[in-house]
Design an enzyme around this catalytic site. Structure first.
Site, PDB file in Angstrom:
ATOM      1  CE  LYS A  92       2.224  -6.922   5.427  1.00  0.00           C
ATOM      2  NZ  LYS A  92       2.889  -5.678   5.021  1.00  0.00           N
ATOM      3  CB  SER A  94       0.609  -4.221   2.180  1.00  0.00           C
ATOM      4  OG  SER A  94       1.799  -4.256   2.936  1.00  0.00           O
ATOM      5  CB  SER A 131       3.107  -1.656   4.045  1.00  0.00           C
ATOM      6  OG  SER A 131       2.762  -1.677   2.677  1.00  0.00           O
TER       7      SER A 131
END
Lengths: 473, 484
Positions: free
Chosen positions: B78, B153, B177
């Site tokens: 990420k 997210s 997330s």
């Protein structure tokens, strides 16, 4: 109407830890700009602070020497504000749970002993430094993250003398505790002064102003005096004192406004989620307390009571930690504190005050200094020659024995030479001899001096005196 | 070998048996990314060159029989996890050109095993959002229906795994997330106990809630990644000193007699019927496997979203203050410092990030602190207590991961309150510092994946993986078009 000033202080002191408070960068003063910073203290995204346990130990020591209560539970908060010298845009500080609460320090001011109360002491990080060049501002983050303690007092001060006496006292105490080096010229201690004026005897305080960032005793004194004068003028002219933060200009000796109450920051304090709170055990605190070195007051007591040194000399010794440490080391080498103390206060301090010798960097070892005193005390050299040898030690770096040998300053007690020299002096000064024999005994000193000079210290004054008295009979 | 259909264990075996080289494996993934990611947009940065070099180094370890579980295994990371020398953007214009000079601790640990970085995956800007549509670039699509959001997210990481563009990935989870995008994309995501994985190098959103965790094709694969990245870190004072066990040690052990709690409030009106049915059916499966279902209640759930947005907003407002454009990031213009940072921040941050900063600063402002922030902290204590009460009578908790399946792009993410309320199923886990795993448990009428979450006791990830694995053994994943 007589106006009475009330003053409270916030003193920032940098701790003398090896590394910074939340990372492992060096906490030394100076360095090439931005040479002592890392991703953590320069606030790069993703980095996290890890608390330096040494800094925590030091603030606890500071708390103990100022008679504070040490919180068994302490935690850190974020103080949020934007400023280019603060790379995270928040300062890690302490709000509701500081390490130290309540305390006091007794000071001597205006001929009285006064007790000044401490409100709190908390641990926080220093910010960086901005350098303004032409129309550009440059940021140096070397100072970012140097551990600071903020000592907040109660408003117990009523004159510039109170403030400077307190500042000097805690500076000395922090130095002795090994907590802060107290080097004002390097910004190791800075003082914010809150001042208000009210009619004498009034129950309420007047509107206060805060003068920020005073970093010398002289600046503190001048700023306090100026602010008392300025506020007095305002009030006496029927004007209002505005609550504001002020800057003291060293060049003009005046204060000017930095920001008013309306522009005050809302710091939005909240608990820092990156630093777990600390709970101290009694054992941990006891160990830290036991590790606190002797404080200046304790040394004073020891010097006057155990060593029989006069109060005035003892005060001179303790008032510069480096000098007191030098004295301690000298006494360790030659266990005769009184003459060592006297020679320090008379001779060494004079050279320090003249700027010939730096107290923090005395150019000869305390053992050699002690040896010099010992040589004079045991009659190996004359007392008059001590100064000369000391000067030589400073310049040449030699030991007292080497110098005495090189310059032939040993007292030889050669009675033949002494008698011969005294005879010559008496022969050369018939008038003085006559005066003496006529009862004008004060010329004896003159004759002593003449003999002494001629013998260049190779005979002790006692020996000269004995021979001279004999010959004058 | 179809690399998109094998587990990490099988990839390990194929590498060790020299059926495929590390370079070939990396190449195959890079090739897949080049073909499919134009549509999915799961990556912000693809690190083809670095992958080649890393694969070569890994191959040496493999050839020397020095391979560890992740040696030569390609992974996606990420884009809020700092990678030394590789752009780390947080999907924000603010950090579009930010190249960190250091590695996050998790990256150091993965490097230590000789993993192969495929690239940095997209996300909601600064991890704020549940759709990956607040990203300033690479607004990721759901591989099951590219007209829908992948969740967020960590939408890039979940979509990359789901579309077979990485065998596994790291995400981060502040309020769901990792779990919610895993649910939307039909993959498995594990949010570890707070403190289990070092946060050093994770660009902070809300420091007391953030946690890095794996997203993969199965609970077992998640366990392999967690084994690699977990543990106490001297750079993160909030990382826990709890010893790292083998998180996969309990895999295969019977769950007979295990007590699984279903808190009523998670199955209320706000949860879609299809989701409720799928999760309830999964609970029945567990019953068949010998588990005992326990009915329970979490009455403070209705306040959880408010508490979450106050705490996370306050911390975010402070954490994001450092982005002033002075040393890195987007540099605005102005005649004074204030004008300059105002311009930097106005242009650098997107609307959602600004909204959270405003919210957080409001909650911390003098005069409002007691009414908002302090109350949120009190609620946190209440939520922890209610979890403790449930764990007094159960081993794990089963809930839906999200009230709905992935929604259509543009449908919901423009209404902030609606978006915030959709976090209802996941936020309490972060508030209470608990571990949780989301795994697919069905598909709705449109073929969109439905996820369920198992929530465990603190530091009991092993039981979560055991329990999730027990279900996954009998569950058939319906592949999306990218892996068909």
């Amino acid at each position: 109407m007589k106006l009475y000033p009330t003053i409270g202080l916030e003193i920032h002191a940098e701790l003398m830890t090896e590394s910074k408070v939340f990372c492992t960068c060096s906490a030394k003063f100076g360095g090439e700009p931005n040479s002592r910073c890392c991703p953590v203290c320069s606030g790069l995204p993703g980095t996290l602070p890890v608390l330096n346990s040494k800094a925590v130990e030091y603030i606890i020591k500071a708390g103990y020497i100022m008679n504070c209560e040490i919180s068994r539970f302490t935690k850190w908060d974020r103080k949020n504000y934007f400023y280019p010298d603060l790379p995270k845009a928040y300062q890690i500080s302490q709000m509701p749970r500081p390490v130290c609460l309540g305390g006091y320090v007794d000071i001597e001011s205006e001929g009285k002993t006064k007790r000044m109360r401490i409100n709190r002491i908390h641990l926080e990080e220093d910010a960086g430094k901005l350098v303004h060049e032409n129309r550009i501002s440059l940021a140096d983050y070397n100072r970012c993250g140097i551990p600071l303690i903020e000592i907040v007092t109660e408003p117990d001060f009523h004159s510039a003398a109170d403030v400077t006496a307190f500042f000097e006292k805690i500076r000395l105490m922090l130095q002795y505790a090994g907590v802060c080096d107290g080097r004002l010229e390097q910004g190791s201690m800075r003082c914010d002064v809150n001042i208000s004026l009210a009619p004498e005897g009034s129950d309420t305080l007047g509107t206060r102003t805060e003068v920020k960032n005073l970093n010398s005793l002289r600046a503190i004194q001048r700023a306090v005096e100026y602010e008392i004068y300025r506020q007095t003028e305002l009030i006496e002219n029927g004007e209002r004192v505005i609550q504001e933060t002020l800057h003291f200009n060293d060049a003009t000796g005046e204060t000017s406004s930095l920001r008013s109450k309306e522009d005050a920051h809302d710091y939005r304090y909240f608990p820092d989620p990156d630093i777990p709170p600390i709970i101290f055990t009694e054992e941990e605190l006891a160990a830290i307390k036991a590790d606190i070195p002797e404080m200046p007051q304790q040394r004073y007591e020891r010097y006057t009571k155990e060593y029989g040194i006069s109060g005035a000399d003892a005060a001179v010794l303790i008032n510069t930690k480096a000098v007191s440490d030098f004295f301690e080391a000298a006494v360790k080498a030659y266990d005769n504190p009184k003459p060592i103390a006297t020679f320090i206060t008379v001779e060494l301090m004079r050279r320090i005050n003249l700027g010939e010798v730096d107290a923090e960097n005395i150019p000869f070892a305390p053992e050699n200094f002690a040896r010099l005193v010992e040589l004079a005390e045991t009659g190996k050299i004359s007392k008059d020659n001590r100064k000369m040898i000391l000067r030589d030690m400073t310049a040449s770096g030699g030991t007292p024995d080497e110098i005495a040998e090189r310059e032939q300053l040993w007292i030889k007690e050669d009675s033949e030479l002494t008698e011969k020299t005294v005879d010559e002096i008496l022969a050369a000064n018939p008038k003085a001899v006559e005066q003496y024999r006529n009862g004008e005994t004060k010329v004896f000193g003159f004759l002593m001096g003449q003999c002494n000079r001629a013998l260049k210290g190779s005979a002790s004054p006692a020996a000269i005196k004995r021979v001279l008295e004999e010959k004058l009979k | 070998m179809d690399i998109t259909k094998v587990s990490l264990k099988e990839l390990r075996k194929a590498l060790d048996d020299k059926e495929i080289s590390a370079a070939e494996l990396a190449e195959e993934y890079i090739g897949r990314i080049k073909t499919a990611d134009a549509e999915v947009e799961s990556y912000i940065t693809v690190t083809e060159e670095q992958a080649k070099i890393a694969a070569e180094q890994a191959q040496k370890l493999i050839d020397d029989n020095k391979a560890q579980p992740l040696t030569g295994i390609p992974l996606a990371i990420k884009d809020n996890i700092c990678t030394d020398g590789i752009r780390t953007t947080c999907a924000s214009k603010m950090l579009e050109n930010f190249v960190p000079p250091y590695n996050a601790t998790v990256i150091e640990k993965l490097n230590g095993q000789g993993y192969v970085l495929l690239g940095k995956t997209s996300m909601d800007e600064f991890a704020m959002g549940g759709s990956t549509q607040t990203a300033a670039f690479s607004k990721t699509k759901n591989p099951y229906d590219t007209g829908r959001v992948p969740g967020g997210s960590s939408g890039g990481s979940a979509a990359a795994v789901s579309a077979g563009l990485a065998p596994a990935a790291l995400g981060s989870d502040t309020g769901g997330s990792i779990r919610q995008p895993s649910s939307f994309c039909g993959v498995t995501g594990l949010k570890p106990t707070y403190g289990r994985v070092s946060r050093y190098g994770l660009i902070a959103f809300a420091s007391s809630l953030d946690q890095i965790g794996p997203i993969a094709n199965s609970a077992e694969d998640c366990g392999i990644l967690l084994n690699a990245v977990a543990g106490r870190d001297e750079h993160d004072a909030t990382s826990a000193g709890v010893p790292v066990e083998d998180f996969n040690a309990k895999i295969g052990q019977s769950i007979k007699g295990m007590k699984i709690a279903l808190p009523r409030e998670f199955f209320g009106d706000s949860t879609d019927d299809e989701v409720k049915q799928a999760v309830t059916a999964a609970a029945k499966e567990y019953e068949k496997l010998g588990a005992e279902l326990v009915d329970c209640s979490m009455s403070s759930l209705k306040y959880a979203v408010a508490a979450y947005y106050l705490i996370s907003g306050a911390e975010a407002a402070s954490n994001l203050s450092r982005f002033d454009g002075i040393k890195y990031g987007l540099r605005g213009e102005g005649r004074s410092f204030d004008e300059m940072i105002r311009d930097s921040r106005s242009r650098g941050f997107g609307a959602e990030v600004k909204r959270r900063i405003l919210l957080g600063n409001y909650a911390l402002s003098s005069g409002y602190y007691d009414a908002y922030y302090r109350k949120a902290l009190a609620l946190k204590q209440q939520i922890i207590k209610e979890y403790n009460d449930i764990y007094a009578q159960a081993d794990v908790i089963l809930t839906p991961t999200a009230p709905t399946v992935a929604y259509r792009i543009g449908e919901q993410e423009t209404d902030p309150v609606k978006m915030y309320l959709a976090d209802i199923c996941t936020v309490t886990v972060n508030i209470a510092s608990l571990p949780a795993i989301s795994l697919p448990c069905g598909y709705n009428a449109d073929g969109m994946p439905i996820g369920m979450s198992l929530v465990g006791k603190r530091f009991d990830e092993a039981t979560l993986i055991q329990t999730a694995d027990a279900y996954q053994r009998n569950f058939t994943v319906m592949p999306n078009k990218f892996r068909a």
